[in-house]
Design a protein around this motif. Sequence first.
Motif, PDB file in Angstrom:
ATOM      1  N   GLY A  61       0.812  -1.214   0.000  1.00 54.87           N
ATOM      2  CA  GLY A  61       0.000   0.000   0.000  1.00 54.87           C
ATOM      3  C   GLY A  61       0.846   1.264   0.000  1.00 54.87           C
ATOM      4  O   GLY A  61       0.577   2.213  -0.737  1.00 54.87           O
ATOM      5  N   ALA A  62       1.885   1.285   0.814  1.00 56.16           N
ATOM      6  CA  ALA A  62       2.768   2.452   0.852  1.00 56.16           C
ATOM      7  C   ALA A  62       3.513   2.616  -0.469  1.00 56.16           C
ATOM      8  O   ALA A  62       3.722   3.735  -0.938  1.00 56.16           O
ATOM      9  CB  ALA A  62       3.762   2.314   2.000  1.00 56.16           C
ATOM     10  N   ALA A  63       3.891   1.511  -1.088  1.00 57.12           N
ATOM     11  CA  ALA A  63       4.580   1.591  -2.377  1.00 57.12           C
ATOM     12  C   ALA A  63       3.645   2.138  -3.456  1.00 57.12           C
ATOM     13  O   ALA A  63       4.058   2.938  -4.299  1.00 57.12           O
ATOM     14  CB  ALA A  63       5.108   0.217  -2.781  1.00 57.12           C
ATOM     15  N   LEU A  64       2.384   1.736  -3.416  1.00 55.14           N
ATOM     16  CA  LEU A  64       1.408   2.275  -4.375  1.00 55.14           C
ATOM     17  C   LEU A  64       1.181   3.769  -4.151  1.00 55.14           C
ATOM     18  O   LEU A  64       1.115   4.543  -5.104  1.00 55.14           O
ATOM     19  CB  LEU A  64       0.078   1.531  -4.253  1.00 55.14           C
ATOM     20  N   ALA A  65       1.061   4.175  -2.896  1.00 50.79           N
ATOM     21  CA  ALA A  65       0.844   5.597  -2.606  1.00 50.79           C
ATOM     22  C   ALA A  65       2.060   6.421  -2.984  1.00 50.79           C
ATOM     23  O   ALA A  65       1.926   7.549  -3.465  1.00 50.79           O
ATOM     24  CB  ALA A  65       0.529   5.779  -1.121  1.00 50.79           C
ATOM     25  N   TRP A  66       3.248   5.878  -2.814  1.00 46.07           N
ATOM     26  CA  TRP A  66       4.466   6.599  -3.159  1.00 46.07           C
ATOM     27  C   TRP A  66       4.580   6.799  -4.668  1.00 46.07           C
ATOM     28  O   TRP A  66       5.162   7.771  -5.125  1.00 46.07           O
ATOM     29  CB  TRP A  66       5.675   5.852  -2.617  1.00 46.07           C
ATOM     30  N   ALA A  67       4.011   5.893  -5.423  1.00 44.97           N
ATOM     31  CA  ALA A  67       4.076   5.987  -6.881  1.00 44.97           C
ATOM     32  C   ALA A  67       3.111   7.037  -7.443  1.00 44.97           C
ATOM     33  O   ALA A  67       3.099   7.265  -8.636  1.00 44.97           O
ATOM     34  CB  ALA A  67       3.782   4.627  -7.507  1.00 44.97           C
ATOM     35  N   LEU A  68       2.334   7.685  -6.593  1.00 40.22           N
ATOM     36  CA  LEU A  68       1.391   8.719  -7.023  1.00 40.22           C
ATOM     37  C   LEU A  68       1.766  10.067  -6.402  1.00 40.22           C
ATOM     38  O   LEU A  68       1.003  10.638  -5.622  1.00 40.22           O
ATOM     39  CB  LEU A  68      -0.033   8.349  -6.596  1.00 40.22           C
ATOM     40  N   PRO A  69       2.908  10.652  -6.744  1.00 40.53           N
ATOM     41  CA  PRO A  69       3.366  11.847  -6.031  1.00 40.53           C
ATOM     42  C   PRO A  69       2.544  13.104  -6.288  1.00 40.53           C
ATOM     43  O   PRO A  69       2.463  13.963  -5.442  1.00 40.53           O
ATOM     44  CB  PRO A  69       4.799  12.035  -6.539  1.00 40.53           C
TER      45      PRO A  69
END
Length: 139
Positions: A61-69
């Motif tokens: 989840g954190a990796a997905l959110a990080w990919a949407l800056p």
Amino acid sequence: MNGDTPDQRSTAVLRASGRSATALVTTLLGLAAVATALSAAGVRSQPVAALALLFLPAGPGAALAWALPGRDLPLRLLVALFGGLAADTLIAQTMLSLRWWSPRHGALAALLLTAALLAVGALGTRRPDGPDRGRTHQP
């Protein structure tokens, strides 16, 4: 900060608190990733199991959110929450249908998926360096 307006001071405080919250989340996810790797390696202890369980939904989840800056924070939080749960569900369903399921292999699959998502996010958020940074080039 002596001659700053109240708005400037509150903005500075929000930036500082945002950086400390980011550092805290990064540290927690790092600990959880190490615990997941230890769990996948077969280390058995109470803190390792608890942190590994934290990493299972939080890592992807954190990796997905990080990919949407460039997106708003509420959208990134929703993507992190539901994307992490969906990723774990897909991992479990795939491993169960292929008869490869074990807690150790599930943790390792979540760790690998998180690493892959972070790599894709790093490639997608890379910005150009140099004097032309931020400018658009038209042929």
